[in-house]
Design a protein around this motif. Structure first.
Motif, PDB file in Angstrom:
ATOM      1  N   ILE A  55       0.866  -1.166   0.000  1.00  0.00           N
ATOM      2  CA  ILE A  55       0.000   0.000   0.000  1.00  0.00           C
ATOM      3  C   ILE A  55       0.905   1.219   0.000  1.00  0.00           C
ATOM      4  O   ILE A  55       1.735   1.381   0.895  1.00  0.00           O
ATOM      5  N   GLY A  56       0.749   2.067  -1.016  1.00  0.00           N
ATOM      6  CA  GLY A  56       1.578   3.265  -1.102  1.00  0.00           C
ATOM      7  C   GLY A  56       3.047   2.932  -1.250  1.00  0.00           C
ATOM      8  O   GLY A  56       3.428   2.148  -2.099  1.00  0.00           O
ATOM      9  N   GLN A  57       3.872   3.527  -0.395  1.00  0.00           N
ATOM     10  CA  GLN A  57       5.313   3.298  -0.430  1.00  0.00           C
ATOM     11  C   GLN A  57       5.706   1.975   0.200  1.00  0.00           C
ATOM     12  O   GLN A  57       6.823   1.523   0.034  1.00  0.00           O
ATOM     13  N   SER A  59       5.735  -1.797   0.411  1.00  0.00           N
ATOM     14  CA  SER A  59       5.451  -3.008  -0.341  1.00  0.00           C
ATOM     15  C   SER A  59       6.546  -4.030  -0.065  1.00  0.00           C
ATOM     16  O   SER A  59       7.656  -3.696   0.348  1.00  0.00           O
ATOM     17  N   HIS A 105       0.584  -1.110  -9.659  1.00  0.00           N
ATOM     18  CA  HIS A 105       0.602   0.110  -8.851  1.00  0.00           C
ATOM     19  C   HIS A 105      -0.580   1.029  -9.156  1.00  0.00           C
ATOM     20  O   HIS A 105      -1.074   1.720  -8.270  1.00  0.00           O
ATOM     21  N   ALA A 109      -3.194   2.318  -6.325  1.00  0.00           N
ATOM     22  CA  ALA A 109      -3.533   3.726  -6.097  1.00  0.00           C
ATOM     23  C   ALA A 109      -5.035   3.952  -6.194  1.00  0.00           C
ATOM     24  O   ALA A 109      -5.615   4.675  -5.375  1.00  0.00           O
ATOM     25  N   ILE A 112      -6.728   2.626  -3.031  1.00  0.00           N
ATOM     26  CA  ILE A 112      -6.493   3.498  -1.871  1.00  0.00           C
ATOM     27  C   ILE A 112      -7.339   4.763  -1.984  1.00  0.00           C
ATOM     28  O   ILE A 112      -7.972   5.188  -1.008  1.00  0.00           O
TER      29      ILE A 112
END
Length: 124
Positions: A55-57, A59, A105, A109, A112
């Motif tokens: 999630i986001g940065q 991983s 990715h 995104a 999220i």
């Protein structure tokens, strides 16, 4: 001393064993999978197992490779997590990291963003 050329050594190894696969256990990338495994006569496939998510940065991923008697080939990708098992049956054929099922990715995104809109949409 008698030196055997590398290509002759590979040919002898290939003929001597039924199958040779790349092998590793829980490597973070393919760079951690440069060891060879000589398969037993019961093993028919080289397998690559990929598990990853994020999630986001944040991983992570894990790649395992080796010899297997039966191929449990499968894959799932739910955006924030992915898992796959790919098999092949020739000399050192499992060099790839089953990247076709790695988490996308853009899908991460979008998921999220949808979560934030759902959770905080009433307050905006």
């Amino acid at each position: 001393y008698f030196l055997i050329p590398f290509h002759v050594l590979l040919a002898v190894l290939w003929c001597s064993f039924s199958l040779v696969c790349w092998a590793c256990d829980g490597a973070e990338s393919n760079w951690g999978c440069w060891r060879w495994q000589f398969c037993s006569s019961d093993d028919n496939y080289c397998a690559t197992t990929y598990i990853g998510g994020g999630i986001g940065q944040y991983s992570s991923q894990s790649i395992s490779k080796g010899c297997v008697p039966v191929c449990p080939q499968a894959g799932i990708n739910i955006g924030i997590a992915a898992a796959s098992v790919k098999c092949c049956s020739s000399f050192l054929c499992n060099i790839s990291g089953a990247s076709s099922v790695q988490a996308n990715h853009l899908v991460l995104a979008a998921g999220i963003l949808a979560s934030f809109l759902y959770l905080f949409g009433q307050r905006l």
